[in-house]
Design an enzyme around this catalytic site. Structure first.
Site, short mmCIF file in Angstrom:
data_model
loop_
_atom_site.label_atom_id
_atom_site.label_comp_id
_atom_site.label_asym_id
_atom_site.label_seq_id
_atom_site.Cartn_x
_atom_site.Cartn_y
_atom_site.Cartn_z
N CYS A 48 13.69 -2.54 83.34
CA CYS A 48 13.59 -1.29 84.08
C CYS A 48 14.56 -1.30 85.27
O CYS A 48 14.53 -2.21 86.09
CB CYS A 48 12.16 -1.11 84.58
SG CYS A 48 11.95 0.30 85.68
N CYS A 51 12.64 -1.37 88.81
CA CYS A 51 11.86 -2.51 89.29
C CYS A 51 12.74 -3.33 90.26
O CYS A 51 13.97 -3.29 90.18
CB CYS A 51 11.41 -3.39 88.13
SG CYS A 51 9.94 -2.76 87.30
N HIS A 138 8.52 4.10 85.18
CA HIS A 138 8.32 3.64 86.57
C HIS A 138 8.11 4.86 87.49
O HIS A 138 8.93 5.78 87.47
CB HIS A 138 9.56 2.83 87.00
CG HIS A 138 9.33 2.03 88.23
ND1 HIS A 138 9.49 0.66 88.27
CD2 HIS A 138 8.95 2.39 89.48
CE1 HIS A 138 9.22 0.22 89.48
NE2 HIS A 138 8.89 1.25 90.23
N HIS A 140 8.32 7.71 89.76
CA HIS A 140 9.44 8.20 90.56
C HIS A 140 9.50 9.73 90.50
O HIS A 140 8.95 10.34 89.59
CB HIS A 140 10.77 7.62 90.07
CG HIS A 140 11.21 8.14 88.73
ND1 HIS A 140 10.65 7.73 87.54
CD2 HIS A 140 12.15 9.06 88.40
CE1 HIS A 140 11.24 8.36 86.53
NE2 HIS A 140 12.15 9.19 87.03
N GLN A 142 12.34 13.15 91.99
CA GLN A 142 13.75 13.45 92.20
C GLN A 142 13.94 14.45 93.35
O GLN A 142 12.98 15.11 93.76
CB GLN A 142 14.37 14.06 90.94
CG GLN A 142 14.30 13.18 89.71
CD GLN A 142 15.06 13.79 88.55
OE1 GLN A 142 16.25 14.10 88.67
NE2 GLN A 142 14.39 13.99 87.43
#
Ligand SMILES: [Zn+2]
Ligand SMILES: [Zn+2]
Length: 303
Positions: A48, A51, A138, A140, A142
């Site tokens: 990833c 990470c 993961h 997140h 934007q």
């Protein structure tokens, strides 16, 4: 900075944006042609990138923002925001302290991008789940920093809705939850089943203007609402979330009030709510779930 994105005739916009920004002559709607994004990997190979130690997060972090490697806008006007270093966490796993860090980073990046001469509007948003196009699990979100105030934001100023405020009395039985000065409710004319709107009771124009207590409340309320959506159909709810705030174009926007839209994709377990031809062709929404009923279902899911 102008706000002519909606009614521009096209030539000025096309020229200024280097050809990627076009105005449809039939509808007046702006479109950014971003053909280069076709090359982005659907799922990055191997580990990833978000990470700690990954390609986009080389150093330890608690929350992190960085320029999108596959940006729809040039010049660093698109960013990724990482909510936690924990790959397998959900937004609902965030502690109050960690959620507060996310809110602080949204505010900090809004202020930094909004201060740029080439930015008039900062849109913080998240697409959650592969059903709505998220390519990396993961946690997140934007940020897009627009050169012009986009039509959806302008439209809310045109209605005067924010000027009238988000009246607690009118929300009535569509209230889902409130924490501190923030409330979450299903809009009376919700277009999406289980759509939720979040706003503070006081008139605050943008994320950077939220005070300490209000940032804490927002973080906790967001975790609460996403948790309710996840429990609604006993599965992680795919959704689109976006934050509307004051345009950063140096004009005064006395009606601006920061608020958050959440549009969950599902209308029943495993069944997506598709935006259909009758809706796209008319600009009129048809919502199969009565908003007060949706609110009651979400209220009943208190943790
Ligand atoms: Zn990860
Ligand atoms: Zn809005």
């Amino acid at each position: 900075m102008s706000t002519s994105g909606v009614d521009g005739t096209g030539s000025d916009n096309v020229e200024r944006a280097g050809g990627g920004h076009r105005i449809d002559p039939l509808t007046g709607s702006p479109t950014h042609i971003v053909a280069h994004r076709q090359d982005r990997p659907n799922l990055p190979d191997g580990s990833c990138p978000f990470c700690v130690g990954g390609s986009e997060a080389p150093d330890p972090y608690e929350v992190r923002a960085f320029t999108n490697r596959w940006p729809p806008f040039p010049d660093g006007r698109a960013e990724i925001v990482l909510y936690t270093p924990d790959h397998d966490a959900s937004f609902t796993d965030l502690s109050a302290g960690q959620a507060r860090k996310v809110v602080d980073l949204w505010a900090e990046r809004s202020a930094a991008l909004g201060a740029r001469d080439d930015v008039s509007y900062v849109l913080v948003f998240e697409n959650r789940g592969p059903e709505v196009g998220a390519t990396i699990v993961h946690p997140h979100g934007q940020i897009y920093a627009f050169a012009d105030v986009p039509p959806a934001a302008l439209a809310e100023f045109a209605t005067g809705g924010m000027h009238r405020g988000f009246d607690a009395d009118a929300i009535g039985d569509r209230l889902v939850s409130n924490i501190g000065d923030w409330s979450a409710w299903v809009p009376a004319a919700a277009g999406w089943p289980y759509e939720v709107l979040l706003a503070p009771g006081t008139s605050v124009p943008d994320l950077p203007s939220l005070d300490d207590a209000s940032r804490d409340s927002l973080g906790v309320l967001l975790v609460d609402i996403v948790s309710r959506l996840d429990r609604l159909f006993s599965a992680p709810m795919p959704f689109m979330m976006w934050i509307h705030q004051r345009p950063f174009d140096n004009r005064t926007w006395p009606d601006a009030r920061v608020h958050i839209h959440i549009a969950p994709l599902l209308r029943s377990p495993g069944t997506a709510r598709f935006v259909a031809a009758g809706e796209l062709g008319s600009g009129v929404w048809f919502n199969p779930v009565e908003p007060a009923v949706a609110a009651a279902e979400l209220r009943a899911l208190s943790s």
